[in-house]
Design a protein around this motif. Structure first.
Motif, mmCIF file in Angstrom:
data_model
loop_
_atom_site.group_PDB
_atom_site.id
_atom_site.type_symbol
_atom_site.label_atom_id
_atom_site.label_comp_id
_atom_site.label_asym_id
_atom_site.label_seq_id
_atom_site.Cartn_x
_atom_site.Cartn_y
_atom_site.Cartn_z
ATOM 1 N N THR A 230 44.031 18.040 -12.786
ATOM 2 C CA THR A 230 43.555 19.170 -12.169
ATOM 3 C C THR A 230 43.649 19.132 -10.635
ATOM 4 O O THR A 230 43.332 17.976 -10.116
ATOM 5 N N VAL A 231 44.043 19.973 -9.893
ATOM 6 C CA VAL A 231 44.330 19.984 -8.475
ATOM 7 C C VAL A 231 43.134 20.920 -7.822
ATOM 8 O O VAL A 231 42.743 21.868 -8.427
ATOM 9 N N VAL A 232 42.517 20.385 -6.816
ATOM 10 C CA VAL A 232 41.540 21.261 -5.850
ATOM 11 C C VAL A 232 42.289 21.579 -4.582
ATOM 12 O O VAL A 232 42.507 20.516 -3.805
ATOM 13 N N LEU A 233 42.236 22.745 -4.514
ATOM 14 C CA LEU A 233 43.015 23.172 -3.270
ATOM 15 C C LEU A 233 41.807 23.421 -1.969
ATOM 16 O O LEU A 233 40.826 24.045 -2.321
ATOM 17 N N ASP A 361 32.715 17.730 -11.207
ATOM 18 C CA ASP A 361 32.755 17.699 -12.814
ATOM 19 C C ASP A 361 34.076 17.437 -13.217
ATOM 20 O O ASP A 361 34.607 17.592 -14.206
ATOM 21 N N ILE A 362 34.812 16.790 -12.204
ATOM 22 C CA ILE A 362 36.547 16.603 -12.370
ATOM 23 C C ILE A 362 36.550 15.104 -12.717
ATOM 24 O O ILE A 362 36.267 14.255 -11.793
ATOM 25 N N ASP A 363 37.007 14.566 -13.770
ATOM 26 C CA ASP A 363 37.052 13.324 -13.988
ATOM 27 C C ASP A 363 38.477 12.567 -13.375
ATOM 28 O O ASP A 363 38.450 11.490 -12.684
ATOM 29 N N ASP A 364 39.552 13.288 -13.541
ATOM 30 C CA ASP A 364 41.034 12.889 -13.001
ATOM 31 C C ASP A 364 41.480 13.991 -12.117
ATOM 32 O O ASP A 364 42.146 15.025 -12.786
ATOM 33 N N GLY A 365 41.591 13.945 -10.985
ATOM 34 C CA GLY A 365 42.281 15.246 -10.111
ATOM 35 C C GLY A 365 42.716 14.931 -8.851
ATOM 36 O O GLY A 365 42.620 13.511 -8.644
ATOM 37 N N VAL A 366 43.171 15.702 -8.076
ATOM 38 C CA VAL A 366 43.638 15.551 -6.566
ATOM 39 C C VAL A 366 43.248 16.516 -5.962
ATOM 40 O O VAL A 366 43.260 17.864 -6.261
ATOM 41 N N LEU A 367 42.557 16.249 -4.770
ATOM 42 C CA LEU A 367 42.134 17.256 -3.808
ATOM 43 C C LEU A 367 43.357 17.267 -2.852
ATOM 44 O O LEU A 367 43.748 16.360 -2.116
ATOM 45 N N VAL A 399 35.582 12.006 -4.637
ATOM 46 C CA VAL A 399 36.833 11.837 -3.835
ATOM 47 C C VAL A 399 37.119 10.432 -3.454
ATOM 48 O O VAL A 399 36.089 9.822 -2.948
ATOM 49 N N GLY A 400 38.386 10.068 -3.818
ATOM 50 C CA GLY A 400 38.627 8.628 -3.464
ATOM 51 C C GLY A 400 39.533 8.384 -2.603
ATOM 52 O O GLY A 400 39.686 9.143 -1.538
ATOM 53 N N ALA A 401 40.765 7.731 -2.730
ATOM 54 C CA ALA A 401 41.719 7.059 -1.978
ATOM 55 C C ALA A 401 42.566 8.335 -1.613
ATOM 56 O O ALA A 401 42.983 9.211 -2.240
ATOM 57 N N PRO A 402 43.144 8.148 -0.315
ATOM 58 C CA PRO A 402 44.054 9.063 0.136
ATOM 59 C C PRO A 402 45.528 8.917 -0.550
ATOM 60 O O PRO A 402 45.917 7.670 -0.521
ATOM 61 N N ILE A 403 46.249 9.975 -0.342
ATOM 62 C CA ILE A 403 47.614 9.817 -1.284
ATOM 63 C C ILE A 403 48.382 10.766 -0.473
ATOM 64 O O ILE A 403 47.992 11.932 0.261
ATOM 65 N N ARG A 404 49.841 10.444 -0.606
ATOM 66 C CA ARG A 404 50.789 11.290 0.300
ATOM 67 C C ARG A 404 52.173 11.178 -0.536
ATOM 68 O O ARG A 404 52.150 10.303 -1.576
ATOM 69 N N GLU A 405 53.236 12.034 -0.074
ATOM 70 C CA GLU A 405 54.484 11.735 -0.820
ATOM 71 C C GLU A 405 54.499 12.121 -2.094
ATOM 72 O O GLU A 405 55.125 11.328 -2.891
ATOM 73 N N PHE A 406 53.977 12.931 -2.635
ATOM 74 C CA PHE A 406 53.970 13.651 -3.774
ATOM 75 C C PHE A 406 54.182 15.057 -3.936
ATOM 76 O O PHE A 406 53.990 15.874 -2.913
ATOM 77 N N THR A 407 54.436 15.611 -5.008
ATOM 78 C CA THR A 407 54.709 17.035 -5.248
ATOM 79 C C THR A 407 53.907 17.466 -6.268
ATOM 80 O O THR A 407 53.383 16.932 -7.183
ATOM 81 N N ILE A 408 53.265 18.799 -6.244
ATOM 82 C CA ILE A 408 52.728 19.536 -7.086
ATOM 83 C C ILE A 408 53.512 20.474 -7.731
ATOM 84 O O ILE A 408 54.021 21.365 -7.073
ATOM 85 N N ALA A 409 53.454 20.671 -9.124
ATOM 86 C CA ALA A 409 54.502 21.725 -9.627
ATOM 87 C C ALA A 409 53.911 22.438 -10.714
ATOM 88 O O ALA A 409 53.241 21.976 -11.700
ATOM 89 N N ILE A 440 42.461 24.156 -10.209
ATOM 90 C CA ILE A 440 43.398 24.525 -11.008
ATOM 91 C C ILE A 440 43.656 23.612 -12.110
ATOM 92 O O ILE A 440 44.201 22.285 -11.660
ATOM 93 N N ARG A 441 43.748 23.638 -13.202
ATOM 94 C CA ARG A 441 43.879 22.591 -14.621
ATOM 95 C C ARG A 441 45.577 22.620 -14.709
ATOM 96 O O ARG A 441 46.227 23.331 -14.473
ATOM 97 N N ASP A 442 45.888 21.272 -15.181
ATOM 98 C CA ASP A 442 47.256 21.057 -15.883
ATOM 99 C C ASP A 442 48.286 21.315 -14.899
ATOM 100 O O ASP A 442 49.117 22.128 -15.200
ATOM 101 N N VAL A 443 48.233 21.027 -13.735
ATOM 102 C CA VAL A 443 49.197 20.827 -12.858
ATOM 103 C C VAL A 443 49.921 19.595 -12.718
ATOM 104 O O VAL A 443 49.360 18.545 -12.707
ATOM 105 N N THR A 444 51.617 19.583 -12.684
ATOM 106 C CA THR A 444 51.978 18.488 -12.655
ATOM 107 C C THR A 444 52.239 17.637 -11.362
ATOM 108 O O THR A 444 52.561 18.330 -10.291
#
Length: 448
Positions: A230-233, A361-367, A399-409, A440-444
């Motif tokens: 799940t991505v959070v914009l 409410d999000i168990d596994d996601g990316v902000l 909200v946890g560790a910072p991340i970079r160099e990835f794509t969302i699709a 938004i759910r189910d983003v690669t």
């Protein structure tokens, strides 16, 4: 020269229409100020005024256009003659024609701020300097790349021999700051800004804090593992995302078959949580306006209502081509061009919870805090969506560790249907769409 005088000038042009001609005169004057500060000193300063007229003539489906960057009477006469000559070189278009009055009343708005109009230049410069000072005071790891102040004031009038006769004026301003945070060999960038009808509305402290936080929070970022999440914009990213969506709702693009929503009016195209309006009559919007680029009243248009596609935006040309009516969405960059079509002030209907509560409410996601290649990585015809991003992991609602160099699709179609929640944290930005948090759910996620 007042807006009444600009309108009188336009009137003097259109009364010269010859039999069989449709004539439009668009007259404008604008004043822009831009200040850029670095290390307490003014690095760049521009205060520029421009004025001019654009004349469009349509005869037998052929269009001629010409303009001049002066309002001198002899130059205007030359522009009228040139536009008339250019008709001869135009290609016949059965839908060509000027806007006509449609009976929609102008929504009265306070778009002109006299405080800004008379604001001293030295105080404008001081705002940029103050923003730099306050940003540097937030965190010792942060340095300021540049601190800026900008404003614009526009006065315009448009008249046609088809019955359009309107004028108006509006102004606005903003401050912005770009930051760089360093730790060891690592450098991360950030930004912050504040907008207003006058500088008195700025929240300098908030802009400084956000610019520092956006940079420092990403220090130590790593590349995440690939998976579906799940991505959070973040609101700023959402505003950019809505800018992409707006291109798919453009009536001209639809007519040319360049939109994924072609032939989908009345379909469920998004989660019922999604209600999207284009509302330039909302005074909170930075791009609020009372008139569109053809002189028709700007208006609130519901584009997606509870997930159902309700309408596309049109100017008079695209509406004629689609067998519809103009939605008051003609856009023009000034007197040097003819009107196009576009959304004026997009806004999602907000939800009821703030970003932190939504994330809980999000168990596994990316902000997602920022994206790269949004326009090159999105196809508005197929809907394919793949962009570079940076942000933070979300683990068990935190909200946890910072991340970079990835794509969302994903695809735009799926993303709209997979919207899980919309936040209540509406952010009015210096762009044509308001920001708000979206989950938004189910983003690669493609990373390591």
């Amino acid at each position: 020269m007042s807006t009444d005088e600009l309108l009188a000038l336009a009137d003097r042009v259109v009364v010269q229409a010859k039999p069989g001609e449709q004539v439009e005169a668009f007259v404008s004057r604008d004043i822009e100020t831009e200040v850029r500060v670095y290390e307490g000193e003014v690095e760049h300063f521009v205060s520029a005024q421009s004025e001019g007229i654009g004349i469009r003539i349509i005869r037998d489906g052929c269009t001629g256009f010409a303009y001049a960057g002066t309002l001198d009477p002899s130059a205007i006469a030359d522009v009228l003659a040139e536009a008339r000559d250019n008709v001869e070189f135009g290609t016949r278009d059965e839908w060509a024609g000027l806007a006509e009055p449609d009976g929609v009343d102008v929504v009265a708005q306070e778009l002109w701020n006299e405080t800004l109009a008379s604001f001293p230049t030295d105080r404008k410069i001081e705002f940029a300097k103050e923003l730099e000072r306050m940003t540097l005071a937030v965190d010792s790891r942060v340095r300021v790349d540049e601190s800026s102040y900008a404003d614009v004031a526009v006065e315009s009038a448009v008249a046609t021999n088809t019955g359009i006769r309107r004028s108006g004026r509006e102004n606005g301003c903003y401050v912005s700051v770009g930051t760089l945070a360093t730790e060891g060999d690592e450098i991360q960038s950030g930004f912050g800004f504040s907008v207003g009808r006058s500088p008195e509305e700025f929240d300098i402290a908030k802009a400084a804090r956000e610019a520092s936080d956006r940079a420092t929070r990403l220090l130590g970022a790593t590349q995440p593992a690939s998976r579906r999440v799940t991505v959070v914009l973040d609101p700023y990213v959402t505003a950019m995302f809505l800018g992409v969506i707006s291109s798919t709702l453009n009536g001209e693009a639809v007519a040319k078959g360049r939109s994924l929503f072609k032939d989908r009016l009345g379909d469920q195209v998004a989660n019922p949580l999604v209600t999207l309006v284009d509302d330039p009559t909302n005074p909170l919007a930075y791009t609020a306006t009372d008139l569109d680029g053809e002189g028709l009243a700007a208006r609130r248009n519901s584009l997606i209502d509870a997930g159902v596609l309700q309408a596309f935006v049109h100017n008079s040309y695209s509406a004629r081509r689609a067998g519809a009516r103009s939605t008051g969405n003609a856009v023009r960059g000034g007197f040097k061009g003819t009107p196009g079509v576009g959304c004026l002030a997009l806004q999602l209907q907000p939800g009821t919870r703030d970003q932190a509560t939504l994330i809980a409410d999000i168990d596994d996601g990316v902000l997602v805090q920022s994206v790269q290649g949004l326009h090159s990585g999105v196809n508005s015809i197929s809907g394919d969506f793949s962009v570079g991003a940076s942000g933070f992991l979300i683990n068990n609602g935190t909200v946890g560790a910072p991340i970079r160099e990835f794509t969302i699709a994903s695809t735009l179609q799926r993303m709209l249907l997979d919207v899980a929640e919309i936040g209540n944290d509406v952010d009015w930005l210096p762009m044509s769409a308001a920001g708000v948090t979206i989950a938004i759910r189910d983003v690669t996620l493609s990373g390591a």
